[in-house]
Design a protein around this motif. Structure first.
Motif, PDB file in Angstrom:
ATOM      1  N   GLU A 289       0.808  -1.217   0.000  1.00 50.87           N
ATOM      2  CA  GLU A 289       0.000   0.000   0.000  1.00 50.87           C
ATOM      3  C   GLU A 289       0.848   1.277   0.000  1.00 50.87           C
ATOM      4  N   ALA A 290       2.140   1.137   0.242  1.00 49.29           N
ATOM      5  CA  ALA A 290       3.026   2.310   0.224  1.00 49.29           C
ATOM      6  C   ALA A 290       3.556   2.614  -1.171  1.00 49.29           C
ATOM      7  N   MET A 291       3.146   1.859  -2.175  1.00 44.43           N
ATOM      8  CA  MET A 291       3.708   2.042  -3.513  1.00 44.43           C
ATOM      9  C   MET A 291       3.490   3.447  -4.051  1.00 44.43           C
ATOM     10  N   GLY A 292       2.371   4.060  -3.707  1.00 40.24           N
ATOM     11  CA  GLY A 292       2.111   5.408  -4.172  1.00 40.24           C
ATOM     12  C   GLY A 292       3.092   6.436  -3.640  1.00 40.24           C
ATOM     13  N   GLU A 293       3.841   6.086  -2.593  1.00 33.99           N
ATOM     14  CA  GLU A 293       4.822   7.005  -2.017  1.00 33.99           C
ATOM     15  C   GLU A 293       6.087   7.105  -2.871  1.00 33.99           C
ATOM     16  N   TRP A 294       6.379   6.065  -3.632  1.00 34.61           N
ATOM     17  CA  TRP A 294       7.642   6.060  -4.367  1.00 34.61           C
ATOM     18  C   TRP A 294       7.503   5.854  -5.873  1.00 34.61           C
ATOM     19  N   ASN A 295       6.330   5.449  -6.323  1.00 36.74           N
ATOM     20  CA  ASN A 295       6.125   5.242  -7.752  1.00 36.74           C
ATOM     21  C   ASN A 295       5.139   6.295  -8.267  1.00 36.74           C
ATOM     22  N   PRO A 296       5.617   7.326  -8.981  1.00 34.70           N
ATOM     23  CA  PRO A 296       4.738   8.404  -9.443  1.00 34.70           C
ATOM     24  C   PRO A 296       3.634   7.935 -10.380  1.00 34.70           C
ATOM     25  N   ASN A 297       3.780   6.758 -10.975  1.00 38.17           N
ATOM     26  CA  ASN A 297       2.739   6.235 -11.861  1.00 38.17           C
ATOM     27  C   ASN A 297       1.540   5.681 -11.094  1.00 38.17           C
ATOM     28  N   VAL A 298       1.688   5.546  -9.781  1.00 37.59           N
ATOM     29  CA  VAL A 298       0.603   5.046  -8.936  1.00 37.59           C
ATOM     30  C   VAL A 298       0.203   6.148  -7.961  1.00 37.59           C
ATOM     31  N   LYS A 299      -1.031   6.613  -8.078  1.00 36.60           N
ATOM     32  CA  LYS A 299      -1.515   7.632  -7.144  1.00 36.60           C
ATOM     33  C   LYS A 299      -1.881   7.017  -5.801  1.00 36.60           C
ATOM     34  N   GLU A 300      -2.469   5.841  -5.853  1.00 33.10           N
ATOM     35  CA  GLU A 300      -2.912   5.192  -4.619  1.00 33.10           C
ATOM     36  C   GLU A 300      -3.112   3.712  -4.855  1.00 33.10           C
ATOM     37  N   LEU A 301      -2.762   2.921  -3.863  1.00 33.75           N
ATOM     38  CA  LEU A 301      -3.009   1.480  -3.916  1.00 33.75           C
ATOM     39  C   LEU A 301      -3.534   1.049  -2.549  1.00 33.75           C
ATOM     40  N   LYS A 302      -4.732   0.480  -2.537  1.00 31.36           N
ATOM     41  CA  LYS A 302      -5.360   0.066  -1.283  1.00 31.36           C
ATOM     42  C   LYS A 302      -5.726  -1.413  -1.326  1.00 31.36           C
ATOM     43  N   ILE A 303      -5.534  -2.077  -0.200  1.00 31.37           N
ATOM     44  CA  ILE A 303      -6.022  -3.444  -0.045  1.00 31.37           C
ATOM     45  C   ILE A 303      -7.467  -3.369   0.424  1.00 31.37           C
ATOM     46  N   LEU A 304      -8.375  -3.900  -0.373  1.00 32.66           N
ATOM     47  CA  LEU A 304      -9.798  -3.870  -0.047  1.00 32.66           C
ATOM     48  C   LEU A 304     -10.205  -5.046   0.828  1.00 32.66           C
ATOM     49  N   GLN A 305      -9.559  -6.178   0.629  1.00 41.22           N
ATOM     50  CA  GLN A 305      -9.890  -7.374   1.409  1.00 41.22           C
ATOM     51  C   GLN A 305      -8.711  -8.331   1.397  1.00 41.22           C
ATOM     52  N   LYS A 306      -8.439  -8.927   2.538  1.00 41.60           N
ATOM     53  CA  LYS A 306      -7.435  -9.989   2.635  1.00 41.60           C
ATOM     54  C   LYS A 306      -8.153 -11.325   2.749  1.00 41.60           C
ATOM     55  N   ILE A 307      -7.640 -12.304   2.036  1.00 41.36           N
ATOM     56  CA  ILE A 307      -8.227 -13.646   2.053  1.00 41.36           C
ATOM     57  C   ILE A 307      -7.112 -14.630   2.365  1.00 41.36           C
ATOM     58  N   GLY A 308      -7.072 -15.113   3.585  1.00 34.74           N
ATOM     59  CA  GLY A 308      -5.991 -15.995   3.979  1.00 34.74           C
ATOM     60  C   GLY A 308      -4.668 -15.240   3.991  1.00 34.74           C
ATOM     61  N   LYS A 309      -3.599 -15.966   3.860  1.00 35.60           N
ATOM     62  CA  LYS A 309      -2.275 -15.346   3.941  1.00 35.60           C
ATOM     63  C   LYS A 309      -1.687 -14.992   2.575  1.00 35.60           C
ATOM     64  N   ASP A 310      -2.294 -15.482   1.485  1.00 38.39           N
ATOM     65  CA  ASP A 310      -1.676 -15.329   0.170  1.00 38.39           C
ATOM     66  C   ASP A 310      -2.436 -14.420  -0.787  1.00 38.39           C
ATOM     67  N   THR A 311      -3.700 -14.130  -0.524  1.00 41.60           N
ATOM     68  CA  THR A 311      -4.553 -13.491  -1.521  1.00 41.60           C
ATOM     69  C   THR A 311      -5.143 -12.189  -0.991  1.00 41.60           C
ATOM     70  N   VAL A 312      -5.154 -11.156  -1.839  1.00 39.74           N
ATOM     71  CA  VAL A 312      -5.769  -9.881  -1.483  1.00 39.74           C
ATOM     72  C   VAL A 312      -6.534  -9.338  -2.689  1.00 39.74           C
ATOM     73  N   ILE A 313      -7.546  -8.507  -2.401  1.00 37.56           N
ATOM     74  CA  ILE A 313      -8.228  -7.735  -3.433  1.00 37.56           C
ATOM     75  C   ILE A 313      -7.742  -6.306  -3.296  1.00 37.56           C
ATOM     76  N   THR A 314      -7.320  -5.689  -4.402  1.00 40.66           N
ATOM     77  CA  THR A 314      -6.754  -4.345  -4.340  1.00 40.66           C
ATOM     78  C   THR A 314      -7.466  -3.389  -5.287  1.00 40.66           C
ATOM     79  N   HIS A 315      -7.388  -2.115  -4.937  1.00 41.07           N
ATOM     80  CA  HIS A 315      -7.826  -1.041  -5.837  1.00 41.07           C
ATOM     81  C   HIS A 315      -6.626  -0.140  -6.074  1.00 41.07           C
ATOM     82  N   GLU A 316      -6.305   0.061  -7.339  1.00 40.74           N
ATOM     83  CA  GLU A 316      -5.150   0.884  -7.712  1.00 40.74           C
ATOM     84  C   GLU A 316      -5.608   2.028  -8.594  1.00 40.74           C
TER      85      GLU A 316
END
Length: 285
Positions: free
Chosen positions: A142-169
């Motif tokens: 979720e910190a990618m927007g801090e260092w990659n100017p091509n990404v304004k924001e990246l949020k984890i919407l839901q975590k599923i177990g230890k390996d899978t997430v739903i994200t909004h970028e």
């Protein structure tokens, strides 16, 4: 009876069955009933208690694993299928053409894949160990927007177990604003296979994140990053990124190709700067 009960438990641990609520509930309920019956009727329970203890690791893992909903299982399957599809594309070495290459060896290749479209492949070597990249790209996603100017924001919407997430970028404008803002809703999964890490993703639907006004909802086709220690030098990491995106809207192919290949090159440069300037988890502690 107890042996049969544990066989039922074991059946629920198989990959395609272990997340079925009904079977797991049956198994746990049957064990509870059997133990209660034994306590009431057996004055010398030592034998069956030893049997239970021998199966404790199986039962413990059964009880500790989360119960997934049908929708969560569908997301997990989407992520795994995307990973297999992306790895299959990367494993085929034929037909790749060079898009661009930097003096430091960074290069972007591309080819057209049937039923997928044009895909881009970034190959770079980063002067950091693999665990450091994994930390930045997965644990601190979720910190990618801090260092990659091509990404304004990246949020984890839901975590599923230890390996899978739903994200909004939310992606920034590109190519001198010729490409307006885009956003992506994706399912992502991260797997370790020996000394190799694979981070995969694909577009998905998430009801709580509808399309945003003024932003085009683009789609990520099966994509992945593969990380593994550089042969002969584990202090460095080989990173291969397969990128395949449908940007939607009306855009000339030449613009799309330019944006996607440049996005990959920019990512490598920004990632290096981030790794050099940001402390590791141990240092932060």
């Amino acid at each position: 009876m107890l042996l049969a009960t544990f066989k039922l438990c074991a059946g629920s641990s198989y990959r395609h069955m272990r997340n079925m609520k009904g079977l797991r509930h049956q198994a746990v309920l049957a064990i509870g009933q059997e133990l209660n019956r034994r306590v009431r009727g057996d004055p010398a329970p030592g034998v069956w208690i030893n049997q239970v203890r021998r199966q404790s690791s199986l039962l413990g893992s059964l009880l500790e694993e989360p119960l997934y909903s049908d929708q969560e299982l569908a997301y997990i399957q989407q992520g795994e299928e995307a990973m297999q599809k992306a790895l299959g594309i990367l494993s085929n070495q034929e037909g790749w053409k060079k898009e661009s290459q930097q003096a430091n060896g960074d290069k972007v290749l591309s080819k057209v894949v049937p039923d997928v479209g044009k895909v881009f492949r970034l190959e770079v070597v980063v002067d950091q160990p693999m665990d450091r990249l994994y930390e930045e790209l997965v644990d601190r996603m979720e910190a990618m927007g801090e260092w990659n100017p091509n990404v304004k924001e990246l949020k984890i919407l839901q975590k599923i177990g230890k390996d899978t997430v739903i994200t909004h970028e939310l992606a920034a404008e590109a190519a001198g604003n010729l490409v307006g803002p885009r956003d992506f809703v994706s399912v992502r999964c991260a797997k370790r296979r020996g000394s190799t890490c694979v981070l995969a993703g694909v577009a998905t639907h998430f009801g709580d994140m509808p399309e945003q006004k003024g932003v085009i909802r683009a789609e990520q086709r099966p994509t992945c990053m593969v990380l593994h220690p550089l042969a002969g030098n584990p202090a460095k990491t080989k990173l291969t990124w397969l990128l395949s995106i449908d940007l939607k809207g009306w855009l000339p192919k030449t613009i799309i190709n330019q944006v996607l290949s440049q996005t990959q090159m920019d990512f490598a440069n920004h990632l290096r700067k981030r790794l050099e300037s940001s402390p590791t988890a141990e240092a932060r502690c």
